[in-house]
Scaffold this motif. Sequence first.
Motif, PDB file in Angstrom:
ATOM      1  N   LYS A 128      41.131  79.708  27.282  1.00 42.15           N
ATOM      2  CA  LYS A 128      41.485  80.463  28.487  1.00 42.15           C
ATOM      3  C   LYS A 128      42.777  80.915  28.573  1.00 42.15           C
ATOM      4  O   LYS A 128      42.971  82.173  28.929  1.00 42.15           O
ATOM      5  N   LEU A 129      43.860  80.669  28.244  1.00 36.77           N
ATOM      6  CA  LEU A 129      45.010  81.110  28.211  1.00 36.77           C
ATOM      7  C   LEU A 129      45.301  82.224  27.105  1.00 36.77           C
ATOM      8  O   LEU A 129      45.775  83.264  27.295  1.00 36.77           O
ATOM      9  N   GLU A 130      44.443  82.027  25.982  1.00 40.74           N
ATOM     10  CA  GLU A 130      44.361  83.123  24.991  1.00 40.74           C
ATOM     11  C   GLU A 130      43.901  84.295  25.264  1.00 40.74           C
ATOM     12  O   GLU A 130      44.165  85.295  25.047  1.00 40.74           O
ATOM     13  N   ARG A 131      42.619  84.111  26.471  1.00 42.99           N
ATOM     14  CA  ARG A 131      42.029  85.435  26.982  1.00 42.99           C
ATOM     15  C   ARG A 131      42.659  85.869  28.230  1.00 42.99           C
ATOM     16  O   ARG A 131      42.313  86.611  28.871  1.00 42.99           O
ATOM     17  N   ASP A 132      44.100  85.410  28.501  1.00 40.92           N
ATOM     18  CA  ASP A 132      44.843  85.802  29.566  1.00 40.92           C
ATOM     19  C   ASP A 132      44.440  85.441  30.818  1.00 40.92           C
ATOM     20  O   ASP A 132      44.596  86.058  31.739  1.00 40.92           O
ATOM     21  N   ASP A 133      43.543  84.367  30.870  1.00 35.41           N
ATOM     22  CA  ASP A 133      43.047  83.917  32.159  1.00 35.41           C
ATOM     23  C   ASP A 133      43.897  82.649  32.393  1.00 35.41           C
ATOM     24  O   ASP A 133      43.906  81.625  31.904  1.00 35.41           O
ATOM     25  N   ARG A 134      44.722  82.889  33.685  1.00 36.39           N
ATOM     26  CA  ARG A 134      45.536  81.514  33.733  1.00 36.39           C
ATOM     27  C   ARG A 134      45.151  80.873  35.049  1.00 36.39           C
ATOM     28  O   ARG A 134      45.907  80.152  35.682  1.00 36.39           O
ATOM     29  N   ASP A 135      43.846  80.907  35.365  1.00 37.32           N
ATOM     30  CA  ASP A 135      43.307  80.070  36.513  1.00 37.32           C
ATOM     31  C   ASP A 135      42.857  78.910  35.555  1.00 37.32           C
ATOM     32  O   ASP A 135      41.812  78.620  35.330  1.00 37.32           O
ATOM     33  N   ILE A 136      43.908  78.077  35.446  1.00 42.17           N
ATOM     34  CA  ILE A 136      43.488  77.038  34.592  1.00 42.17           C
ATOM     35  C   ILE A 136      43.555  75.513  35.244  1.00 42.17           C
ATOM     36  O   ILE A 136      43.629  74.472  34.542  1.00 42.17           O
ATOM     37  N   TYR A 137      43.942  75.513  36.433  1.00 42.95           N
ATOM     38  CA  TYR A 137      43.781  74.018  37.155  1.00 42.95           C
ATOM     39  C   TYR A 137      42.802  73.133  36.690  1.00 42.95           C
ATOM     40  O   TYR A 137      43.061  71.960  36.470  1.00 42.95           O
ATOM     41  N   LYS A 138      41.652  73.522  36.796  1.00 42.21           N
ATOM     42  CA  LYS A 138      40.325  72.720  36.611  1.00 42.21           C
ATOM     43  C   LYS A 138      40.289  72.266  35.192  1.00 42.21           C
ATOM     44  O   LYS A 138      40.267  70.930  34.846  1.00 42.21           O
ATOM     45  N   GLU A 139      40.888  73.122  34.243  1.00 43.13           N
ATOM     46  CA  GLU A 139      41.092  72.674  32.496  1.00 43.13           C
ATOM     47  C   GLU A 139      42.190  71.765  32.467  1.00 43.13           C
ATOM     48  O   GLU A 139      42.134  70.654  31.808  1.00 43.13           O
ATOM     49  N   TYR A 140      43.155  72.053  33.297  1.00 46.56           N
ATOM     50  CA  TYR A 140      44.452  71.238  32.934  1.00 46.56           C
ATOM     51  C   TYR A 140      44.109  69.687  33.550  1.00 46.56           C
ATOM     52  O   TYR A 140      44.456  68.623  32.883  1.00 46.56           O
ATOM     53  N   ILE A 141      43.573  69.777  34.758  1.00 50.98           N
ATOM     54  CA  ILE A 141      43.158  68.330  35.340  1.00 50.98           C
ATOM     55  C   ILE A 141      42.217  67.307  34.686  1.00 50.98           C
ATOM     56  O   ILE A 141      42.114  66.476  34.972  1.00 50.98           O
ATOM     57  N   SER A 142      41.258  68.236  34.050  1.00 54.42           N
ATOM     58  CA  SER A 142      40.500  67.592  32.928  1.00 54.42           C
ATOM     59  C   SER A 142      41.043  66.486  32.269  1.00 54.42           C
ATOM     60  O   SER A 142      40.266  65.616  31.647  1.00 54.42           O
ATOM     61  N   TYR A 143      42.185  66.455  31.769  1.00 52.19           N
ATOM     62  CA  TYR A 143      42.701  65.694  30.781  1.00 52.19           C
ATOM     63  C   TYR A 143      43.194  64.332  31.670  1.00 52.19           C
ATOM     64  O   TYR A 143      44.607  64.191  31.500  1.00 52.19           O
ATOM     65  N   ARG A 144      42.295  63.750  32.253  1.00 50.58           N
ATOM     66  CA  ARG A 144      42.655  62.617  33.077  1.00 50.58           C
ATOM     67  C   ARG A 144      41.837  61.491  32.886  1.00 50.58           C
ATOM     68  O   ARG A 144      41.607  60.614  33.624  1.00 50.58           O
ATOM     69  N   LYS A 145      41.070  61.317  31.760  1.00 48.67           N
ATOM     70  CA  LYS A 145      40.152  60.501  31.124  1.00 48.67           C
ATOM     71  C   LYS A 145      40.728  59.569  30.154  1.00 48.67           C
ATOM     72  O   LYS A 145      41.306  59.931  29.222  1.00 48.67           O
ATOM     73  N   TYR A 146      40.275  58.123  30.151  1.00 49.21           N
ATOM     74  CA  TYR A 146      40.523  57.492  29.158  1.00 49.21           C
ATOM     75  C   TYR A 146      39.228  56.550  28.724  1.00 49.21           C
ATOM     76  O   TYR A 146      38.566  56.091  29.568  1.00 49.21           O
ATOM     77  N   ARG A 147      38.843  56.854  27.515  1.00 52.29           N
ATOM     78  CA  ARG A 147      37.436  56.374  27.062  1.00 52.29           C
ATOM     79  C   ARG A 147      36.586  57.026  27.871  1.00 52.29           C
ATOM     80  O   ARG A 147      35.307  56.259  28.109  1.00 52.29           O
ATOM     81  N   GLY A 148      36.237  57.941  28.467  1.00 49.19           N
ATOM     82  CA  GLY A 148      35.340  58.847  29.041  1.00 49.19           C
ATOM     83  C   GLY A 148      35.532  58.510  30.576  1.00 49.19           C
ATOM     84  O   GLY A 148      34.424  58.717  31.288  1.00 49.19           O
ATOM     85  N   LYS A 149      36.292  57.795  31.158  1.00 46.41           N
ATOM     86  CA  LYS A 149      36.471  57.408  32.470  1.00 46.41           C
ATOM     87  C   LYS A 149      37.487  58.046  33.174  1.00 46.41           C
ATOM     88  O   LYS A 149      38.510  57.846  32.441  1.00 46.41           O
ATOM     89  N   VAL A 150      37.290  58.414  34.358  1.00 45.59           N
ATOM     90  CA  VAL A 150      38.358  59.249  35.195  1.00 45.59           C
ATOM     91  C   VAL A 150      39.519  57.854  35.541  1.00 45.59           C
ATOM     92  O   VAL A 150      39.087  57.039  35.988  1.00 45.59           O
ATOM     93  N   VAL A 151      40.814  58.117  35.300  1.00 43.56           N
ATOM     94  CA  VAL A 151      41.741  57.073  35.561  1.00 43.56           C
ATOM     95  C   VAL A 151      42.707  57.869  36.667  1.00 43.56           C
ATOM     96  O   VAL A 151      43.182  58.760  36.529  1.00 43.56           O
ATOM     97  N   ARG A 152      42.611  57.340  37.885  1.00 42.36           N
ATOM     98  CA  ARG A 152      43.324  57.830  39.193  1.00 42.36           C
ATOM     99  C   ARG A 152      44.770  58.114  38.668  1.00 42.36           C
ATOM    100  O   ARG A 152      45.426  59.208  39.045  1.00 42.36           O
TER     101      ARG A 152
END
Length: 168
Positions: A128-152
């Motif tokens: 997304k950043l390489e396409r110059d699309d800086r609407d990245i909140y959703k993608e950034y927050i998606s790095y919140r999982k451990y072994r497939g489960k969301v960790v608060r």
Amino acid sequence: MKKLLFVFPVLLFGLFVRAQDGTGSGLSGEQELLFERAVQCVKRFEGWHTGRDSYIGWGHKLLPGEKLDSHLTRAQADSLLRADLRKRCVTFRRFGKDVLLLSVLSYNVGEYRLLGSGKIPKSNLIKKLERDDRDIYKEYISYRKYRGKVVRSIERRRKCEFALLYIP
């Protein structure tokens, strides 16, 4: 109410961030302040490692052949953290404003998870950043999982990082 519980610690955390004394880093004043925020953010969420699990200090991963004592002082660990973040800043410098955001994320999840390597494809965040699309909140927050489960706690960390380091 939940928003206040999130915003208040972020604001307090921002008040305690101090500017570095100018060590010839090549960063402008605003970038240096953001770098300090990044350092403080990593320290807050990473915690202190004693070397039992191949991490020491503020989350420095021991590399093969690297001989560092597990009895680091806080100053030595701080220096290691800054060096690690600066190396990652060099890796992600082509992303301009998002260099620190990506550096802090990669400090936790690894550069290969973002940039891809071998069988691991490039992340959607980087695409997304390489396409110059800086609407990245959703993608950034998606790095919140451990072994497939969301960790608060990881989710809180990502939101805090994004609030502190994202430049609109």
